[in-house]
Design a protein around this motif. Sequence first.
Motif, short mmCIF file in Angstrom:
data_model
loop_
_atom_site.label_atom_id
_atom_site.label_comp_id
_atom_site.label_asym_id
_atom_site.label_seq_id
_atom_site.Cartn_x
_atom_site.Cartn_y
_atom_site.Cartn_z
N ASP A 142 0.84 -1.20 0.00
CA ASP A 142 0.00 0.00 0.00
C ASP A 142 0.88 1.25 0.00
OD1 ASP A 142 -2.44 -1.31 -0.05
OD2 ASP A 142 -2.57 -1.44 2.15
N GLY A 143 0.62 2.14 -0.95
CA GLY A 143 1.41 3.35 -1.05
C GLY A 143 2.56 3.25 -2.03
N LYS A 159 4.74 3.51 -5.28
CA LYS A 159 4.68 4.40 -6.45
C LYS A 159 4.53 3.56 -7.70
CE LYS A 159 7.07 8.35 -8.56
NZ LYS A 159 5.96 9.29 -8.29
N THR A 196 -3.08 -0.73 -2.75
CA THR A 196 -3.43 0.59 -3.25
C THR A 196 -2.16 1.32 -3.62
OG1 THR A 196 -5.38 0.67 -1.81
CG2 THR A 196 -4.61 2.75 -2.75
N THR A 197 -1.94 1.52 -4.91
CA THR A 197 -0.75 2.21 -5.39
C THR A 197 -1.00 3.71 -5.43
OG1 THR A 197 -1.24 2.30 -7.76
CG2 THR A 197 -0.46 0.20 -6.90
N SER A 198 -0.02 4.44 -5.92
CA SER A 198 -0.16 5.89 -6.03
C SER A 198 -1.23 6.30 -7.02
CB SER A 198 1.18 6.51 -6.44
OG SER A 198 1.64 5.97 -7.67
N SER A 247 8.23 4.44 -2.65
CA SER A 247 6.97 5.14 -2.39
C SER A 247 7.27 6.62 -2.22
CB SER A 247 6.32 4.59 -1.12
OG SER A 247 5.19 5.36 -0.75
N GLU A 248 6.25 7.45 -2.49
CA GLU A 248 6.37 8.87 -2.18
C GLU A 248 6.16 9.12 -0.69
OE1 GLU A 248 7.35 11.43 -3.83
OE2 GLU A 248 7.63 10.39 -5.73
N GLN A 249 5.62 8.14 0.01
CA GLN A 249 5.50 8.26 1.45
C GLN A 249 6.87 8.16 2.11
OE1 GLN A 249 2.91 5.03 2.51
NE2 GLN A 249 1.06 6.04 1.76
N VAL A 279 6.86 5.49 7.16
CA VAL A 279 5.44 5.18 6.99
C VAL A 279 5.25 3.87 6.24
CG1 VAL A 279 3.27 5.94 5.94
CG2 VAL A 279 4.76 7.60 7.08
N PHE A 280 5.93 3.72 5.09
CA PHE A 280 5.62 2.55 4.26
C PHE A 280 6.45 1.32 4.61
CE2 PHE A 280 9.17 4.06 1.56
CZ PHE A 280 9.75 2.86 1.16
#
Length: 331
Positions: free
Chosen positions: A13-14, A16, A50-52, A76-78, A82-83
Amino acid sequence: MAGTKRIGFLLFDGVKALDYVGPAEVFVEANQATKAYEVILLSPSGAAVTTSVGGVAVSASAADAPPLDTLIVPGSEQAPSVFVTDELLTAAATLVDRSARVVSICSGAFVLAELGLLDGRGATTHWKFAEDLARRFPRVDVQPDRIFVRDRYVATSAGVAAGIDLSLALVEDDLGAAAARRVAQGLLIYLRRSGEQTQFSTPLRAAAVPDSPVRVITELIAQDPAYRHSVISLARHVNISPRHLTRLFQDEVGMSPAEYAASVRFDLARSWLEAGCSVAQAASDAGFSSAEALRRTFAARLGVSPSAYRRRFRSQLDVTAPMAVRTIAGL
């Protein structure tokens, strides 16, 4: 699919989307000529992620995944804090144990670092995460300028485009240069880059303050990088003293005006070589006094000759060189 190499992407999840879609397409494109690869998408639990850009179904959980020739962990951009969850680390560790080689894209390097895979190795990540990676994992030799780094069976890369570059290098390892060239042609990737290339050019590094004299000078240099500007003439252009201009450059871009201009000329020469120009032509068009001056600069900065650089990194298709040249020239 006997004889195929299985490439597994560990999604979460998250993630990119481009971090896995771009590299995955390289291996899929290679299958146009021969069924060399099986690409499978995995997640820690086997559930969709759930991707970007939205939801994506996967083939299996990490625990149920078959042996892999290559495990690829995208980023990820997170924030990594977080990820990079315990669930993701457990899944990655499971897959690492059944993978012949392990790759990260962008901030996916934090997953490998948490597992200790990067200890004592050279590694890279996207430049905006590099300082954090080095701070949190001092045993990792973080090389923030590199497009990608390969250290034995572990490879790390910078952002999206760098993941594609690294995937092309893996195809070349597996199937040979001709196959990698066909893939690049099929994906309309004109210039193949090596891990030795920097993530960003000198103009992108220059974080000059808007409306400052430094911004005026960097834009002036960009208009004609080959012109032999002097510090005195540049200072006169913005009506300040050479000493004050030099001090402003050090504060805003971390180098002197002369060093900045030299770096821009060097980047321009590299671009001409990548487009297929001769060493002499690249030296002349980039503002070097001679081909020998360019050779000395290449030896000092990259440890290779311009000819060797041109052979390794130039466009693989002669017909694409004019397009690359037009792009560089801004035409």
